[in-house]
Design a protein around this motif. Structure first.
Motif, mmCIF file in Angstrom:
data_model
loop_
_atom_site.group_PDB
_atom_site.id
_atom_site.type_symbol
_atom_site.label_atom_id
_atom_site.label_comp_id
_atom_site.label_asym_id
_atom_site.label_seq_id
_atom_site.Cartn_x
_atom_site.Cartn_y
_atom_site.Cartn_z
ATOM 1 N N MET A 1 -11.433 19.074 7.038
ATOM 2 C CA MET A 1 -10.961 17.862 7.679
ATOM 3 C C MET A 1 -10.092 17.083 6.698
ATOM 4 O O MET A 1 -9.362 17.657 5.923
ATOM 5 C CB MET A 1 -12.171 17.065 8.176
ATOM 6 N N LEU A 2 -10.174 15.761 6.684
ATOM 7 C CA LEU A 2 -9.311 14.937 5.851
ATOM 8 C C LEU A 2 -9.690 15.051 4.380
ATOM 9 O O LEU A 2 -10.859 15.086 4.026
ATOM 10 C CB LEU A 2 -9.386 13.477 6.300
ATOM 11 N N GLU A 3 -8.678 15.098 3.540
ATOM 12 C CA GLU A 3 -8.878 15.200 2.094
ATOM 13 C C GLU A 3 -9.492 13.916 1.546
ATOM 14 O O GLU A 3 -9.235 12.828 2.042
ATOM 15 C CB GLU A 3 -7.532 15.415 1.393
ATOM 16 N N GLN A 4 -10.284 14.058 0.489
ATOM 17 C CA GLN A 4 -10.844 12.894 -0.200
ATOM 18 C C GLN A 4 -9.883 12.519 -1.326
ATOM 19 O O GLN A 4 -9.498 13.358 -2.128
ATOM 20 C CB GLN A 4 -12.235 13.215 -0.762
ATOM 21 N N GLY A 5 -9.491 11.274 -1.403
ATOM 22 C CA GLY A 5 -8.539 10.815 -2.397
ATOM 23 C C GLY A 5 -9.215 10.296 -3.653
ATOM 24 O O GLY A 5 -10.431 10.352 -3.805
ATOM 25 N N ARG A 6 -8.394 9.771 -4.530
ATOM 26 C CA ARG A 6 -8.890 9.245 -5.805
ATOM 27 C C ARG A 6 -9.607 7.913 -5.643
ATOM 28 O O ARG A 6 -10.392 7.528 -6.475
ATOM 29 C CB ARG A 6 -7.732 9.108 -6.784
ATOM 30 N N SER A 7 -9.313 7.188 -4.582
ATOM 31 C CA SER A 7 -9.973 5.904 -4.367
ATOM 32 C C SER A 7 -10.413 5.833 -2.919
ATOM 33 O O SER A 7 -9.891 6.533 -2.066
ATOM 34 C CB SER A 7 -9.013 4.759 -4.724
ATOM 35 N N GLY A 8 -11.373 4.994 -2.643
ATOM 36 C CA GLY A 8 -11.857 4.832 -1.280
ATOM 37 C C GLY A 8 -11.068 3.816 -0.479
ATOM 38 O O GLY A 8 -11.449 3.491 0.639
ATOM 39 N N CYS A 9 -9.960 3.312 -1.026
ATOM 40 C CA CYS A 9 -9.133 2.330 -0.327
ATOM 41 C C CYS A 9 -8.516 2.976 0.917
ATOM 42 O O CYS A 9 -7.868 4.022 0.815
ATOM 43 C CB CYS A 9 -8.032 1.818 -1.258
ATOM 44 N N PRO A 10 -8.673 2.367 2.103
ATOM 45 C CA PRO A 10 -8.134 2.984 3.315
ATOM 46 C C PRO A 10 -6.618 3.136 3.302
ATOM 47 O O PRO A 10 -6.095 4.115 3.847
ATOM 48 C CB PRO A 10 -8.592 2.061 4.445
ATOM 49 N N ILE A 11 -5.909 2.213 2.685
ATOM 50 C CA ILE A 11 -4.441 2.341 2.619
ATOM 51 C C ILE A 11 -4.072 3.504 1.710
ATOM 52 O O ILE A 11 -3.230 4.336 2.051
ATOM 53 C CB ILE A 11 -3.786 1.018 2.160
ATOM 54 N N ASN A 12 -4.711 3.597 0.543
ATOM 55 C CA ASN A 12 -4.447 4.709 -0.365
ATOM 56 C C ASN A 12 -4.746 6.048 0.296
ATOM 57 O O ASN A 12 -3.943 6.979 0.220
ATOM 58 C CB ASN A 12 -5.267 4.562 -1.649
ATOM 59 N N LEU A 13 -5.904 6.153 0.946
ATOM 60 C CA LEU A 13 -6.271 7.415 1.588
ATOM 61 C C LEU A 13 -5.279 7.783 2.690
ATOM 62 O O LEU A 13 -4.887 8.941 2.826
ATOM 63 C CB LEU A 13 -7.691 7.327 2.146
ATOM 64 N N SER A 14 -4.861 6.791 3.473
ATOM 65 C CA SER A 14 -3.877 7.043 4.529
ATOM 66 C C SER A 14 -2.562 7.532 3.935
ATOM 67 O O SER A 14 -1.940 8.465 4.455
ATOM 68 C CB SER A 14 -3.642 5.777 5.355
ATOM 69 N N LEU A 15 -2.136 6.901 2.840
ATOM 70 C CA LEU A 15 -0.887 7.314 2.198
ATOM 71 C C LEU A 15 -0.988 8.712 1.602
ATOM 72 O O LEU A 15 -0.009 9.454 1.589
ATOM 73 C CB LEU A 15 -0.465 6.308 1.130
ATOM 74 N N GLU A 16 -2.161 9.082 1.122
ATOM 75 C CA GLU A 16 -2.318 10.441 0.594
ATOM 76 C C GLU A 16 -2.145 11.485 1.692
ATOM 77 O O GLU A 16 -1.659 12.574 1.434
ATOM 78 C CB GLU A 16 -3.671 10.587 -0.097
ATOM 79 N N VAL A 17 -2.510 11.148 2.918
ATOM 80 C CA VAL A 17 -2.379 12.073 4.031
ATOM 81 C C VAL A 17 -0.984 11.995 4.657
ATOM 82 O O VAL A 17 -0.387 13.009 5.008
ATOM 83 C CB VAL A 17 -3.459 11.797 5.105
ATOM 84 N N LEU A 18 -0.424 10.793 4.782
ATOM 85 C CA LEU A 18 0.805 10.586 5.554
ATOM 86 C C LEU A 18 1.989 10.076 4.742
ATOM 87 O O LEU A 18 3.052 9.876 5.310
ATOM 88 C CB LEU A 18 0.527 9.562 6.671
#
Length: 164
Positions: A1-18
């Protein structure tokens, strides 16, 4: 499913995907251009995406659960890409991005007319479009008797092209 990013920030995680240049463009083309095959996404891209970049981004989008890939029942050698529910829920984000771009960037009239209609239509129109995309991509039936949002957006774009 969705990758886990370096931080739990929703904006950061969204940017890592999109957040790369092409992912949202591919989703846009699937969402608003009904492009579901590799060749359609490649050959009808206004931005001129390279085939290796397209293949990589489709692989990433599939890995992140935003797109599915399945054999095309109409052609043995083709696959068909479909948006998933998380990608369909990007409709309001895409509408806001288009509205922001129309206000602050040097857009062309014919390529911004759909963004204008989405902005004017607001959440009600976005909901109708999401229901239509759910029907097309997920096989979820929508309420009968509603005019196609995609057809309205396409007609507005074609009318704008005809004016030139």
């Amino acid at each position: 499913m969705l990758e886990q990013g370096r931080s739990g920030c929703p904006i950061n995680l969204s940017l890592e995907v999109l957040g790369d240049k092409w992912s949202l463009v591919i989703i846009r083309d699937m969402m608003f251009g009904d492009r579901r095959h590799f060749r359609e996404l490649l050959n009808r891209s206004e931005e001129g995406i390279a085939s290796n970049i397209l293949a990589d981004r489709l692989h990433r989008l599939t890995g992140n659960g935003l797109v599915t890939r399945a054999p095309d029942p109409s052609h043995k050698q083709k696959v068909i890409y479909s948006l998933t529910e998380p990608a369909i829920q990007l409709v309001p984000v895409m509408a806001h991005l288009g509205a922001w771009g129309r206000r602050h960037l040097p857009v062309t009239r014919e390529l911004s007319v759909r963004a204008e209609l989405l902005e004017r239509g607001g959440p009600e129109l976005w909901g109708e479009l999401m229901d239509e995309l759910r029907e097309q991509h997920l096989g979820t039936p929508r309420a009968a008797g509603r005019e196609s949002v995609s057809a309205r957006l396409r007609a507005a774009y074609e009318a704008e092209l005809a004016r030139d």
